[in-house]
Design a protein around this motif. Structure first.
Motif, mmCIF file in Angstrom:
data_model
loop_
_atom_site.group_PDB
_atom_site.id
_atom_site.type_symbol
_atom_site.label_atom_id
_atom_site.label_comp_id
_atom_site.label_asym_id
_atom_site.label_seq_id
_atom_site.Cartn_x
_atom_site.Cartn_y
_atom_site.Cartn_z
ATOM 1 N N ALA A 133 0.848 -1.192 0.000
ATOM 2 C CA ALA A 133 0.000 0.000 0.000
ATOM 3 C C ALA A 133 0.883 1.242 0.000
ATOM 4 O O ALA A 133 2.006 1.223 0.509
ATOM 5 C CB ALA A 133 -0.898 -0.001 1.227
ATOM 6 N N GLN A 190 -8.934 -5.988 0.688
ATOM 7 C CA GLN A 190 -7.793 -6.235 -0.199
ATOM 8 C C GLN A 190 -8.101 -7.333 -1.216
ATOM 9 O O GLN A 190 -7.672 -7.259 -2.367
ATOM 10 C CB GLN A 190 -6.554 -6.600 0.625
ATOM 11 C CG GLN A 190 -5.989 -5.449 1.432
ATOM 12 C CD GLN A 190 -5.061 -5.909 2.540
ATOM 13 O OE1 GLN A 190 -4.417 -6.957 2.436
ATOM 14 N NE2 GLN A 190 -4.996 -5.152 3.624
ATOM 15 N N SER A 196 -5.242 -4.314 -5.318
ATOM 16 C CA SER A 196 -4.458 -5.013 -4.302
ATOM 17 C C SER A 196 -4.490 -6.522 -4.488
ATOM 18 O O SER A 196 -3.724 -7.236 -3.845
ATOM 19 C CB SER A 196 -4.964 -4.655 -2.898
ATOM 20 O OG SER A 196 -6.354 -4.871 -2.788
#
Length: 384
Positions: A133, A190, A196
């Motif tokens: 991230a 996520q 992601s």
């Protein structure tokens, strides 16, 4: 009672549970479970104060495992000492007439390998894919490092096992139900987000595959609590912790996930509105989440969260857009928030950001400041 707030103070049926009002307390990480991550007497006092008027309390995020933690002194629920600590809290919440769900929390890539519990776990930081991230500062670690590149989990069912065990522990601790934390860029989010999750197996790629982990997590905890005691919190507009797909993909993904989650017959789905303050790297996709997804929810209650005022909350319920509203900061600063809204008392306590997350590694007594010392309003006139 203030007539403008009347819709907030009608009871609502949540499966077999009757909630006395629709002013709910959101999960609020406060880092007060010192000196370890076992709920303590100061935590108990905090929840007891707020249980006197809240219709529903969702606990602060409860870590389901050492592997997958970030904050120091956030409480867990993976061992018996933690279960016993939470049992004291759920008992006092029930004594005060309120209802409490445990928010089950795994941080995924938002963990840090040098966080104390992460070190103790002896495992790496796991996530759907090896993608870091952006942003973030671990202020409790020397040098305030940022996020790291996680290790892609080989078999996500290992993590599903942890959610199921956490639900078993939460039931033993006396919680009325569990809410999965599917928002704010943590593990379930996520898996959902294509930025992601770059997996090419059946846990990634298509919308259905990216939804698989969260839906199976719901099924696992339903096995423990029953469908009417299970919920999920979602933040489709994203932003926080570097979440955000293009708008069309966001709507497609969350429309599918919400529709499938609703088919499971769960108690409620909380939709968190876009807040610019929670989008520091500007990755979010601002859109009206209640209008976009609310009509897809046929079985569960729609609860809303995200910067509501009391007046706006009442109007939202009166308009039929939600059955209840979660508040965050107002509950931190006003232990009697629901009662204040009911009787038209001002929300005049100001948040002390210096003490919001406690004193890292401070004593239990030091953690009282900015946690259990916000004053309630005076209500003497109610006796007349």
């Amino acid at each position: 009672m203030q007539s403008t707030a009347a819709s907030l103070f009608q009871p609502v049926q949540l499966g077999s549970l009757t909630l006395r009002n629709r002013v709910f307390m959101s999960a609020l990480t406060r880092n007060r479970s010192v000196p370890t991550n076992v709920p303590n007497s100061v935590n108990l006092e905090h929840y007891q104060q707020r249980a006197k008027s809240a219709g529903l309390i969702v606990s602060e995020g409860v870590l389901i495992t050492r592997q997958g933690s970030e904050w120091p002194h956030a409480p867990g629920i993976w061992n018996q000492e933690q279960i016993s600590g939470w049992k004291k809290i759920t008992d006092v919440v029930h004594k005060e007439g309120s209802t409490i769900f445990a928010q089950l929390w795994h941080l995924g890539r938002i963990s840090h390998p040098e966080a104390p519990e992460q070190i103790a776990s002896g495992q790496p930081v796991y996530a759907p894919s090896a993608i870091s991230a952006q942003g973030g500062k671990f202020r409790f670690l020397p040098g305030a490092p940022g996020y790291v590149t996680p290790t892609a989990i080989d078999d996500p069912t290992v993590l599903l096992d942890l959610f199921e065990q956490a639900a078993i522990n939460a039931k033993q601790a006396g919680f009325d139900g569990v809410e999965l934390h599917g928002a704010n860029g943590y593990l379930i989010h996520q898996f959902l987000d294509s930025t992601s999750n770059k997996r090419t197996d059946n846990w990634g790629g298509s919308v259905a595959n990216r939804s698989r982990f969260g839906l199976l997590a719901l099924e696992r905890v339903i096995k423990v609590f029953g469908k009417d005691r299970v919920a999920i919190k979602l933040n489709p507009a994203g932003g926080y912790n570097d979440m955000g797909m293009p708008l069309e993909e966001t709507i497609e993904t969350f429309s599918y996930f919400i529709t499938e989650a609703d088919k499971l017959g769960i108690a409620y789905i909380t939709l968190v509105r876009y807040l610019d303050a929670f989008d520091p790297v500007k990755r979010g996709t601002p859109h009206d989440v209640l209008d976009t997804y609310g009509h897809l929810i046929k079985n569960a209650h729609v609860f809303a969260n995200g910067g509501f005022t009391g007046e706006e909350a009442a109007a939202t319920i009166k308009a039929g857009k939600a059955s209840g509203i979660f508040f965050g900061i107002p509950w931190i600063t006003h232990p009697d928030l629901a009662k204040r809204l009911q009787y038209g008392k001002p929300l005049d306590n100001q948040v002390d950001f210096a003490t919001l997350y406690g004193v890292y590694y401070g004593s239990e007594e030091e953690q009282r400041k900015g946690y259990v010392d916000y004053p309630a309003a005076q209500y003497e006139e109610l006796a007349n």
